[in-house]
Design a protein around this motif. Structure first.
Motif, mmCIF file in Angstrom:
data_model
loop_
_atom_site.group_PDB
_atom_site.id
_atom_site.type_symbol
_atom_site.label_atom_id
_atom_site.label_comp_id
_atom_site.label_asym_id
_atom_site.label_seq_id
_atom_site.Cartn_x
_atom_site.Cartn_y
_atom_site.Cartn_z
ATOM 1 N N VAL A 294 3.793 -1.526 -8.869
ATOM 2 C CA VAL A 294 4.500 -2.666 -9.456
ATOM 3 C C VAL A 294 5.724 -2.999 -8.620
ATOM 4 C CG1 VAL A 294 5.755 -3.513 -11.468
ATOM 5 C CG2 VAL A 294 3.674 -2.172 -11.779
ATOM 6 N N VAL A 295 6.467 -1.951 -8.221
ATOM 7 C CA VAL A 295 7.638 -2.167 -7.366
ATOM 8 C C VAL A 295 7.214 -2.835 -6.063
ATOM 9 C CG1 VAL A 295 9.460 -1.031 -6.041
ATOM 10 C CG2 VAL A 295 8.925 -0.249 -8.365
ATOM 11 N N GLY A 296 6.108 -2.357 -5.502
ATOM 12 C CA GLY A 296 5.608 -2.946 -4.267
ATOM 13 C C GLY A 296 5.193 -4.393 -4.449
ATOM 14 N N THR A 297 4.550 -4.673 -5.589
ATOM 15 C CA THR A 297 4.147 -6.046 -5.879
ATOM 16 C C THR A 297 5.360 -6.960 -6.006
ATOM 17 O OG1 THR A 297 2.144 -5.308 -7.013
ATOM 18 C CG2 THR A 297 2.933 -7.531 -7.521
ATOM 19 N N VAL A 298 6.367 -6.462 -6.707
ATOM 20 C CA VAL A 298 7.591 -7.247 -6.893
ATOM 21 C C VAL A 298 8.300 -7.474 -5.560
ATOM 22 C CG1 VAL A 298 9.895 -7.217 -7.918
ATOM 23 C CG2 VAL A 298 7.905 -6.540 -9.291
ATOM 24 N N ALA A 299 8.387 -6.411 -4.738
ATOM 25 C CA ALA A 299 9.035 -6.540 -3.431
ATOM 26 C C ALA A 299 8.259 -7.492 -2.537
ATOM 27 C CB ALA A 299 9.154 -5.168 -2.769
ATOM 28 N N THR A 300 6.923 -7.370 -2.577
ATOM 29 C CA THR A 300 6.095 -8.258 -1.765
ATOM 30 C C THR A 300 6.252 -9.702 -2.201
ATOM 31 O OG1 THR A 300 4.469 -6.497 -1.396
ATOM 32 C CG2 THR A 300 3.734 -8.761 -1.022
ATOM 33 N N SER A 301 6.278 -9.912 -3.522
ATOM 34 C CA SER A 301 6.405 -11.280 -4.020
ATOM 35 C C SER A 301 7.741 -11.900 -3.606
ATOM 36 C CB SER A 301 6.273 -11.307 -5.542
ATOM 37 O OG SER A 301 7.347 -10.634 -6.180
ATOM 38 N N VAL A 343 -2.765 -17.218 2.943
ATOM 39 C CA VAL A 343 -2.551 -16.879 4.354
ATOM 40 C C VAL A 343 -1.557 -15.730 4.488
ATOM 41 C CG1 VAL A 343 -1.623 -17.706 6.547
ATOM 42 C CG2 VAL A 343 -3.139 -19.179 5.209
ATOM 43 N N ILE A 344 -0.425 -15.819 3.776
ATOM 44 C CA ILE A 344 0.593 -14.766 3.862
ATOM 45 C C ILE A 344 0.033 -13.437 3.361
ATOM 46 C CG2 ILE A 344 2.828 -14.005 2.978
ATOM 47 C CD1 ILE A 344 3.677 -16.951 2.911
ATOM 48 N N SER A 345 -0.733 -13.480 2.279
ATOM 49 C CA SER A 345 -1.328 -12.252 1.735
ATOM 50 C C SER A 345 -2.291 -11.623 2.736
ATOM 51 C CB SER A 345 -2.060 -12.558 0.431
ATOM 52 O OG SER A 345 -1.167 -13.001 -0.560
ATOM 53 N N PHE A 346 -3.106 -12.453 3.385
ATOM 54 C CA PHE A 346 -4.077 -11.944 4.353
ATOM 55 C C PHE A 346 -3.364 -11.319 5.552
ATOM 56 C CE2 PHE A 346 -7.078 -12.286 7.880
ATOM 57 C CZ PHE A 346 -8.229 -11.771 7.316
ATOM 58 N N LEU A 349 -1.971 -7.820 4.918
ATOM 59 C CA LEU A 349 -2.898 -6.762 4.508
ATOM 60 C C LEU A 349 -2.727 -5.453 5.279
ATOM 61 C CD1 LEU A 349 -6.302 -8.571 3.769
ATOM 62 C CD2 LEU A 349 -4.894 -7.255 2.180
ATOM 63 N N PRO A 350 -2.533 -5.479 6.602
ATOM 64 C CA PRO A 350 -2.365 -4.190 7.298
ATOM 65 C C PRO A 350 -1.223 -3.348 6.734
ATOM 66 C CG PRO A 350 -2.807 -5.928 8.888
ATOM 67 C CD PRO A 350 -2.608 -6.600 7.555
ATOM 68 N N ILE A 351 -0.162 -4.004 6.286
ATOM 69 C CA ILE A 351 0.977 -3.259 5.734
ATOM 70 C C ILE A 351 0.623 -2.684 4.362
ATOM 71 C CG2 ILE A 351 3.368 -3.427 4.957
ATOM 72 C CD1 ILE A 351 3.764 -5.649 7.013
ATOM 73 N N SER A 352 0.114 -3.542 3.472
ATOM 74 C CA SER A 352 -0.206 -3.081 2.120
ATOM 75 C C SER A 352 -1.313 -2.029 2.146
ATOM 76 C CB SER A 352 -0.619 -4.264 1.233
ATOM 77 O OG SER A 352 -1.756 -4.920 1.749
ATOM 78 N N ASN A 353 -2.285 -2.175 3.037
ATOM 79 C CA ASN A 353 -3.358 -1.186 3.135
ATOM 80 C C ASN A 353 -2.845 0.153 3.654
ATOM 81 O OD1 ASN A 353 -5.358 -2.847 2.140
ATOM 82 N ND2 ASN A 353 -6.078 -3.506 4.138
ATOM 83 N N ALA A 354 -1.906 0.105 4.594
ATOM 84 C CA ALA A 354 -1.333 1.356 5.118
ATOM 85 C C ALA A 354 -0.599 2.114 4.017
ATOM 86 C CB ALA A 354 -0.388 1.052 6.280
ATOM 87 N N PHE A 401 -7.387 -4.192 8.065
ATOM 88 C CA PHE A 401 -7.384 -5.296 7.110
ATOM 89 C C PHE A 401 -8.165 -5.026 5.823
ATOM 90 C CE2 PHE A 401 -6.053 -7.550 10.893
ATOM 91 C CZ PHE A 401 -5.201 -8.519 10.394
ATOM 92 N N ARG A 402 -9.097 -4.095 5.849
ATOM 93 C CA ARG A 402 -9.961 -3.930 4.685
ATOM 94 C C ARG A 402 -9.794 -2.601 3.964
ATOM 95 N NH1 ARG A 402 -16.585 -3.786 4.267
ATOM 96 N NH2 ARG A 402 -16.635 -4.047 2.013
ATOM 97 N N ASP A 403 -9.554 -1.538 4.702
ATOM 98 C CA ASP A 403 -9.582 -0.206 4.098
ATOM 99 C C ASP A 403 -8.255 0.150 3.441
ATOM 100 O OD1 ASP A 403 -12.122 0.019 4.945
ATOM 101 O OD2 ASP A 403 -11.807 1.693 6.330
ATOM 102 N N ASP A 404 -8.280 0.359 2.114
ATOM 103 C CA ASP A 404 -7.080 0.797 1.398
ATOM 104 C C ASP A 404 -7.179 2.266 0.996
ATOM 105 O OD1 ASP A 404 -9.012 0.592 -0.535
ATOM 106 O OD2 ASP A 404 -7.980 -0.936 -1.723
ATOM 107 N N HIS A 405 -8.228 2.960 1.474
ATOM 108 C CA HIS A 405 -8.391 4.397 1.275
ATOM 109 C C HIS A 405 -8.569 5.064 2.645
ATOM 110 C CE1 HIS A 405 -9.014 3.366 -2.899
ATOM 111 N NE2 HIS A 405 -9.214 4.618 -3.238
ATOM 112 N N PRO A 406 -8.264 6.351 2.749
ATOM 113 C CA PRO A 406 -8.584 7.059 3.990
ATOM 114 C C PRO A 406 -10.089 6.994 4.244
ATOM 115 C CG PRO A 406 -7.146 8.390 2.593
ATOM 116 C CD PRO A 406 -7.602 7.228 1.762
ATOM 117 N N THR A 407 -10.497 7.117 5.481
ATOM 118 C CA THR A 407 -11.922 7.087 5.798
ATOM 119 C C THR A 407 -12.602 8.333 5.223
ATOM 120 O OG1 THR A 407 -11.704 8.293 7.891
ATOM 121 C CG2 THR A 407 -11.404 5.888 7.957
ATOM 122 N N ASP A 408 -13.903 8.236 5.005
ATOM 123 C CA ASP A 408 -14.652 9.398 4.531
ATOM 124 C C ASP A 408 -14.538 10.547 5.525
ATOM 125 O OD1 ASP A 408 -15.601 8.131 2.196
ATOM 126 O OD2 ASP A 408 -17.213 7.170 3.309
#
Length: 427
Positions: A294-301, A343-346, A349-354, A401-408
């Motif tokens: 939630v904090v991240g969402t608020v900061a991102t917004s 566009v901004i969200s896309f 993505l590398p930051i939010s996914n990391a 851009f796509r993976d929000d979990h560590p790889t298998d």
């Protein structure tokens, strides 16, 4: 002016086609399930736990999955561009105004028209994704059930867009630092959505019941008590009629907190694996990842509204007449706002996914520590990869851009390292 808009639309369409071809080449020629030489022949190598047919299917489906993902953003942008540059949006706005309809009628109808237009043109991509998943046995949902879910999704999306945009345009119309006011309003809204998601929105799509295995529920609740999670029941959600994928999660806050297991997870994994998965989800709770999200969402917004708001004002001031936008509070500016946000969200993505991958890795560590063992984890990750035909070591752009979990691959290696250190107390 009409010719200029048509030329721009043609340029956008050609750029879209070129991008689609470029991404098709990228996903086709980046090797799926290719692990470093050091891991070949180990438990992290899919060749040791995928059959040859599964390896071939994984390579094919992940190429398509990744292409669909990378097309989703630009596809959405093209739709908003068409709505603006063809004059469709301004035409709807002007026709309603000429009929003398009040704003409380015109605005909901405009949002409905935009929502229906964008959802309808986006639907083929969703249908293609559904067809691919069905072909490879990932999705088991009948077409009618899928269409029902899409109908619910459209309805929820429309109501949310209408409510948020109505408040946003009202604040914009009052001038001042409207982007800051919108951001301040986003704080209670984000908390509210986190609270109602499990009890209001999720049940619209799926049926939730108490866990069907009382003995397993008792063990999960004992684990929750050990983790300090105030839960008195575990929910089971029926997903087997929709998918073969596996999942479990903890969501909500306060009285809406829920520990949830998909019935597919219960059917396909043994008890040890289920407890490991639940310990992972409890790790998110114990480390306050829900609150931090939630904090991240608020900061991102904040940054989205700050940067997006500046771009929005600049575009309306310089291009508003060409786009038939009369001012920042004009309802015909809504597709531009949605375009900028997308566009901004896309791009971010590398930051939010990391950040997400870091949280997921921490939850994996917590699960091993809470259980006191990583026994069964390797087999579990292998089973989950096989069932979903996942790419155990995706290419760079997919990871970013796509993976929000560590790889298998990473999770299997980590589980093995924890197991190797258990005897000496290391991890």
């Amino acid at each position: 002016m009409r010719a200029a808009r048509s030329n721009k639309l043609i340029v956008f369409a050609l750029a879209f086609v070129a991008y689609a071809l470029l991404m098709a080449i990228y996903v086709q020629y980046t090797s799926a399930n290719d692990v470093p030489a050091a891991y070949r022949g180990t438990a992290a190598d899919p060749a040791t736990f995928f059959t040859p047919a599964e390896l071939a299917d994984s390579e094919s489906i992940n190429a398509v999955r990744n292409w669909i993902f990378f097309m989703s953003g630009p596809w959405e942008w093209l739709i908003y561009g068409i709505f603006m540059l063809t004059g469709l949006g301004s035409g709807i706005r002007d026709r309603m105004a000429r009929r003398g309809w009040p704003i409380y009628v015109r605005f909901p109808l405009y949002v409905l028209a935009l929502s229906a237009f964008s959802y309808g043109l986006y639907l083929p991509l969703r249908a293609f994704s559904f067809a691919v998943s069905s072909h490879y046995g990932i999705t088991t949902q009948p077409v009618l059930g899928w269409l029902r879910d899409k109908g619910v999704q459209f309805s929820v999306g429309y109501v949310t867009t209408l409510a948020v945009s109505a408040v946003a345009f009202w604040i914009v119309s009052r001038g001042g630092r409207w982007w800051l006011k919108l951001w301040l309003l986003s704080v209670p809204f984000s908390v509210f959505m986190l609270f109602i998601q499990p009890v209001v929105i999720d049940p619209l799509y799926n049926k939730f019941t108490r866990l069907s295995d009382p003995a397993l529920e008792e063990k999960i609740l004992a684990l929750a008590d050990k983790a300090g999670i105030p839960a008195d029941r575990v929910y089971e959600v029926k997903m087997s009629g929709k998918t073969n994928s596996l999942n479990a999660y903890v969501n909500g806050i306060g009285s809406s907190l829920r520990i949830v297991l998909w019935d597919t997870t219960l059917k396909r994994l043994d008890e040890q694996a289920v407890l490991l998965i639940m310990a992972h989800e409890m790790g998110h709770y114990e480390m306050h990842h829900l609150e931090w999200s939630v904090v991240g969402t608020v900061a991102t917004s904040f940054f989205v509204l700050w940067i997006g708001g500046a771009l929005y004002v600049r575009i309306v001031r310089k291009r508003g007449e060409r786009l038939r936008i009369t001012g920042p509070a004009d309802m015909n500016a809504l597709p531009l706002i949605l375009l900028l946000m997308s566009v901004i969200s896309f791009v971010s993505l590398p930051i939010s996914n990391a950040v997400s991958r870091s949280a997921e890795a921490a939850a994996d560590d917590y699960a091993f520590e809470l259980i006191g063992s990583s026994a069964g984890a390797v087999k579990m990750y292998q089973q989950m990869a096989t069932i979903s035909l996942s790419d155990v070591n995706p290419p760079l752009l997919v990871r970013l851009f796509r993976d929000d979990h560590p790889t298998d691959m990473d999770r299997i290696v980590k589980a093995e390292r924890f197991a190797a250190g258990e005897g000496s107390g290391g991890s």
